[in-house]
Design a protein around this motif. Structure first.
Motif, PDB file in Angstrom:
ATOM      1  N   LYS A 162      -7.816  -1.350  -5.203  1.00  0.00           N
ATOM      2  CA  LYS A 162      -8.361  -1.283  -5.583  1.00  0.00           C
ATOM      3  C   LYS A 162      -7.988   0.671  -5.909  1.00  0.00           C
ATOM      4  O   LYS A 162      -6.621   0.578  -6.936  1.00  0.00           O
ATOM      5  N   PRO A 163      -8.980   1.369  -6.409  1.00  0.00           N
ATOM      6  CA  PRO A 163      -8.516   2.451  -7.640  1.00  0.00           C
ATOM      7  C   PRO A 163      -6.989   3.112  -6.578  1.00  0.00           C
ATOM      8  O   PRO A 163      -6.781   2.999  -5.480  1.00  0.00           O
ATOM      9  N   LYS A 164      -5.996   3.502  -7.126  1.00  0.00           N
ATOM     10  CA  LYS A 164      -4.895   3.685  -6.575  1.00  0.00           C
ATOM     11  C   LYS A 164      -4.979   5.388  -6.408  1.00  0.00           C
ATOM     12  O   LYS A 164      -5.424   6.226  -7.874  1.00  0.00           O
ATOM     13  N   GLN A 214      -1.266   7.552   5.520  1.00  0.00           N
ATOM     14  CA  GLN A 214      -1.893   6.703   4.596  1.00  0.00           C
ATOM     15  C   GLN A 214      -3.563   5.982   4.948  1.00  0.00           C
ATOM     16  O   GLN A 214      -4.065   5.765   4.576  1.00  0.00           O
ATOM     17  N   ASP A 266       4.869   2.550  -0.114  1.00  0.00           N
ATOM     18  CA  ASP A 266       4.540   3.255   1.324  1.00  0.00           C
ATOM     19  C   ASP A 266       5.189   2.193   2.609  1.00  0.00           C
ATOM     20  O   ASP A 266       3.845   1.713   3.528  1.00  0.00           O
ATOM     21  N   THR A 323       5.790   8.126   1.824  1.00  0.00           N
ATOM     22  CA  THR A 323       4.441   7.993   2.208  1.00  0.00           C
ATOM     23  C   THR A 323       3.910   7.366   3.560  1.00  0.00           C
ATOM     24  O   THR A 323       4.488   6.361   3.976  1.00  0.00           O
ATOM     25  N   SER A 364      10.096   7.286  -9.294  1.00  0.00           N
ATOM     26  CA  SER A 364       9.221   6.030  -8.877  1.00  0.00           C
ATOM     27  C   SER A 364       9.704   4.682  -7.978  1.00  0.00           C
ATOM     28  O   SER A 364      10.953   5.153  -8.043  1.00  0.00           O
ATOM     29  N   SER A 370      -4.276   8.159   1.114  1.00  0.00           N
ATOM     30  CA  SER A 370      -3.205   7.612  -0.058  1.00  0.00           C
ATOM     31  C   SER A 370      -4.057   6.254  -0.775  1.00  0.00           C
ATOM     32  O   SER A 370      -4.205   5.750   1.527  1.00  0.00           O
ATOM     33  N   SER A 371      -3.776   5.489  -0.981  1.00  0.00           N
ATOM     34  CA  SER A 371      -4.390   4.086  -1.216  1.00  0.00           C
ATOM     35  C   SER A 371      -2.623   3.224  -0.927  1.00  0.00           C
ATOM     36  O   SER A 371      -1.766   4.226  -1.347  1.00  0.00           O
ATOM     37  N   SER A 400      -3.355   9.175  -4.484  1.00  0.00           N
ATOM     38  CA  SER A 400      -2.651  10.069  -3.941  1.00  0.00           C
ATOM     39  C   SER A 400      -2.821  11.521  -3.252  1.00  0.00           C
ATOM     40  O   SER A 400      -2.278  12.623  -4.473  1.00  0.00           O
ATOM     41  N   SER A 426      -0.979   0.442  -0.952  1.00  0.00           N
ATOM     42  CA  SER A 426       0.113  -0.208  -2.608  1.00  0.00           C
ATOM     43  C   SER A 426      -0.541  -2.104  -2.335  1.00  0.00           C
ATOM     44  O   SER A 426      -0.632  -2.813  -3.222  1.00  0.00           O
TER      45      SER A 426
END
Length: 246
Positions: free
Chosen positions: A150-152, A137, A175, A132, A170, A143-144, A154, A146
């Motif tokens: 807040k809601p994630k 970002q 990020d 990312t 994962s 993308s959100s 990508s 980390s």
């Protein structure tokens, strides 16, 4: 919609396959693509070094090449963000404003403008780590972050999840910066190299066979680190994966 394809200079010179993959992907999605042959650098290197005024010629050339396009799409978040924030021309302010508001990073264009929910058939049976990039970002909102409660989301992940056989791994630090940073990797070579090693190590620990992302400049940093380590892990721009069977 007439879409201008913007291929940053470093991609044109070092990673032409990424430009070709971007064109193929847009064509497979039935986008009317035009490629102005006299396009060149967006001017970001000069601006990053504190010489924004020296990029005036780049601004004029970009406007001259893309002014008649409804939208402009490029496979590089950092270059697109530079254009969104800095493209100006006192002689053509209307055209500059139009382009600032209608230039898109590739993933952003696919998810937000075309609203792609299904890709043409594509298969990529590998374990893939997504890098990312900071510009995408935090600048483009691809993308959100980390650290934010807040809601994630990508947008690159959304697209990769449409690829048959692809296993998205994962990461411990999803990020974290790769250390490239344009001219940062020149002026702060040691720090940049250490950041690159840390970013690669996270992918390797989690079994990545391929590292991908939407910004080839970051991927170039990671590729250099992998080569010095004699790793077999490949680096591919997301456009190459989304057209893997093209």
């Amino acid at each position: 919609m007439k879409v201008g394809l913007f291929i940053p200079c470093y991609i044109d010179q070092f990673y032409p396959q990424v430009g070709i993959a971007t064109l193929r992907l847009l064509q497979r999605l039935n986008v009317d693509v035009t490629f102005p042959m006299e396009q060149t650098c967006c001017g970001q290197p000069m601006a990053n070094s504190g010489f924004q005024k020296l990029a005036a010629g780049c601004d004029r050339n970009f406007i001259r090449n893309f002014a008649d396009c409804d939208a402009v799409v490029g496979p590089s978040g950092s270059c697109v963000l530079h254009l969104k924030e800095h493209l100006h021309d006192e002689q053509h302010p209307t055209e500059a404003a139009h382009l600032r508001n209608n230039v898109y990073e590739l993933c952003e264009f696919l998810t937000d403008v075309l609203k792609v929910e299904q890709l043409p058939p594509v298969r990529f049976p590998y374990r893939v780590g997504l890098h990312t990039s900071c510009h995408g970002q935090r600048g483009l909102g691809l993308s959100s972050a980390s650290e934010l409660m807040k809601p994630k989301f990508s947008k690159p992940e959304q697209l990769l999840n449409m690829v048959d056989g692809l296993e998205l791994i994962s990461l411990a630090h999803p990020d974290e910066c790769c250390g490239f940073g344009g001219t940062f990797c020149v002026f702060e070579e040691a720090l940049s190299a250490k950041m690159g090693k840390d970013r690669v190590a996270d992918h390797l620990r989690h079994g990545a066979e391929v590292i991908t992302g939407g910004d080839m400049s970051c991927l170039m940093q990671l590729e250099g680190t992998l080569r010095r380590q004699r790793s077999n892990v490949r680096v591919m721009h997301i456009a190459e994966i989304l057209t893997a069977d093209a």
